[in-house]
Design an enzyme around this catalytic site. Structure first.
Site, PDB file in Angstrom:
ATOM      1  CE  LYS A   1      60.036   3.626  51.171  1.00  0.00           C
ATOM      2  NZ  LYS A   1      61.483   3.618  51.416  1.00  0.00           N
TER       3      LYS A   1
ATOM      4  CB  SER B   1      65.229   5.217  52.055  1.00  0.00           C
ATOM      5  OG  SER B   1      65.553   5.622  50.760  1.00  0.00           O
TER       6      SER B   1
ATOM      7  CB  SER C   1      62.872   6.311  48.879  1.00  0.00           C
ATOM      8  OG  SER C   1      63.072   5.204  49.728  1.00  0.00           O
TER       9      SER C   1
HETATM   10  N1  GLN Z   1      68.741   7.679  48.165  1.00  0.00           N
HETATM   11  C1  GLN Z   1      69.352   6.399  47.986  1.00  0.00           C
HETATM   12  C2  GLN Z   1      69.043   5.903  46.599  1.00  0.00           C
HETATM   13  O1  GLN Z   1      68.553   6.657  45.846  1.00  0.00           O
HETATM   14  C3  GLN Z   1      68.876   5.463  49.031  1.00  0.00           C
HETATM   15  C4  GLN Z   1      67.509   4.977  48.796  1.00  0.00           C
HETATM   16  C5  GLN Z   1      67.026   4.038  49.842  1.00  0.00           C
HETATM   17  O2  GLN Z   1      67.600   3.939  50.924  1.00  0.00           O
HETATM   18  N2  GLN Z   1      65.985   3.300  49.493  1.00  0.00           N
HETATM   19  O3  GLN Z   1      69.269   4.796  46.270  1.00  0.00           O
END
Ligand code: GLN
Length: 488
Positions: free
Chosen positions: A79, A178, A154
């Site tokens: 990532k 995410s 994400s």
């Molecule tokens: N979708 C969640 C957010 O927007 C979690 C994101 C994540 O786990 N990095 O914060």
């Protein structure tokens, strides 16, 4: 080369038996990446030169007859919020567009030592804020099962890369879901370890009390292997837990007979997709058939989780992201009139709308006058949510839930209403607030052919158990062996 459709443990065997070289393997993966990336956009940066050098090292070790580890010569995606020495690390943000870290994240150096081959850096929502990769400052990643749908986020690039066989394995990060939500959307396995289990050194911070790094893989065996390599104490991360890593190799197939699995009644809410609901009910029945004891439990503060998370995560983000000021890292605005303008112009130009929204919410929640009402209150509720899990784990060994309320949705469907987007993480967020581990694994498909994910939540440091529970289910199905009809 059909090997590109296989798991790390299968490819490991082929490498050991010299049926293929790591160099050939890497070349086949780049060939596939070249043919699919126009459609998918899973990668921000490819690291071809580096990968071929790593592959040659692996091949030399194999030729010499050295005993090789399970990741030697295996291609992996990282990532793009993990620092890799000498390689552009953007966090899918304009503010870090040309940032080249001078060091490796601990996870990256552990993987390097284990002989893994880095194919490139995968796309994400800017600074890992989002559930669809639509917040990437570059292009969104598409879902390999249906190109009109989001891959989740994400870590959408990592999940899509594995699902489409653009990598054997990938690393993601999970602050509120995410790793697990994109795993569910793309039909792969995603493990969020216990907070502190995997070092965050070199992970670009979003919300430091919630962030965790973990694997995205085709199956549970590969998730266990990758977790085994990246986990463990690291003195460079002050929140890293000094708890010995279990040896996962022996435990996976011990089954679920006699295990107590809890079903939280608060997770079967209105608004959950009916095909998701049906798939989870079926999975629960199967666990029962496999000998697990199923019982209903209650996690009474679940309804507050999303609100609590969006105060704490944004507060931490507003503080973490204050370092991007045009002085030390990344983008710097041209010709500012004075220092203050350097800061404001740099940040205005460098951050996208979702990141700005979160910095504003977080700064507000931390400001004097509102701190007690928002930040302090959210911290208190976080403790209540943690207590809910502690209480539940007195009577069950693990908890089963859907990973996400719906399968992958269409591009643009939730971008107009941030709240709708935030609700994609309704089943994953509590786990981060409580700091406990959870895994998502494929448990079926919708009539439209989109994957559905089952989440298994465990006690602190019980990754071995939840992997074992997941493995028992996986053995009954071929969901993890199916591949999207994309490419050749
Ligand atoms: N979708 C969640 C957010 O927007 C979690 C994101 C994540 O786990 N990095 O914060």
């Amino acid at each position: 080369m059909t090997l590109i459709h296989q798991t790390a443990h299968e490819i490991h065997k082929a490498l050991k038996e010299k049926k293929v070289s790591s160099r050939e393997l890497v070349a086949s993966f780049y060939h596939r990446i070249d043919s699919l990336e126009n459609d998918l956009n899973a990668y921000n940066t490819l690291t071809k030169e580096e990968a071929l050098t790593q592959a040659d090292l692996a091949d030399q070790a194999i030729a010499k007859g050295d005993s090789i580890g399970p990741l030697t010569g295996i291609p992996i995606g990282l990532k793009d919020n993990l620092c890799m020495e000498g390689i552009r690390t953007t966090c899918s943000s304009k503010i870090l567009e040309n940032f080249v870290p001078p060091y490796d994240a601990t996870v990256v150096s552990k993987l390097r030592k284990a002989g893994a081959v880095f194919l490139g850096k995968t796309n994400l929502d800017e600074f890992a804020m989002g559930s669809s990769t639509e917040n990437s400052a570059y292009e969104a990643t598409k879902n390999p099962w249906d190109l009109s749908c989001i891959p989740g986020g994400s870590s959408g690039g990592s999940a899509a890369a594995v699902a489409a066989d653009e990598a054997v394995l990938a690393i993601g990060s999970d602050t509120g879901g995410s790793i697990r939500q994109p795993a569910a959307c793309c039909g792969v396995v995603g493990l969020k370890p216990t907070y502190g289990r995997v070092s965050r050194y070199g992970l670009i911070a979003f919300a430091s009390s919630l962030d965790q790094i973990g694997p995205l893989t085709h199956d549970v065996t590969d998730a266990a292997t990758l977790f085994q390599v990246i986990g463990g104490h690291d003195p460079r991360d002050s929140t890293s837990a000094d708890v010995p890593m279990p040896d996962l190799s022996g435990q996976l197939n011990e089954g679920v007979r006699g295990m107590r699995l809890g079903i939280p009644k608060e997770y079967f809410i209105e608004g959950i997709d009916s095909e998701v609901n049906a798939a989870i009910e079926k999975a629960i029945d199967e666990y029962r058939r496999l000998g697990a004891k199923i019982q209903e439990i209650s996690l009474p503060h679940t309804g507050y989780a999303v609100a609590t998370y969006y105060i704490l995560a944004t507060a931490e983000a507003s503080s973490n992201l204050s370092r991007y000021d045009g002085v030390r890292y990344g983008h710097r605005s041209e010709d500012p009139a004075n220092l203050l303008e350097l800061y404001t112009k740099t940040r205005r130009e460098g951050f996208g709308p979702e990141v700005k929204r979160r910095i504003m919410i977080g700064t507000h929640a931390l400001s004097s006058g509102y701190y007690d009402a928002y930040y302090k209150k959210a911290q208190q509720v976080r403790t209540l949510i943690k207590n809910d899990f502690d209480e539940a784990f007195k009577s069950v060994d693990a908890i089963l839930t859907p990973t996400a309320p719906t399968p992958a949705f269409r591009f643009g469907e939730k971008t107009a209403d941030p709240l709708q987007m935030y609700l994609s993480d309704i089943f994953t967020i509590s786990v981060n607030l409580a700091g406990i581990p959870a895994i998502s694994l494929p448990c079926g498909f919708t009539s439209g052919g989109l994957p559905i994910g089952l989440q298994i939540i465990g006690k602190p440091f019980s990754e071995a158990e939840i992997l074992q529970f997941a493995y028992a289910y996986e053995q009954q199905h071929d969901f993890h062996k199916r591949r999207p009809k994309i490419g050749k």
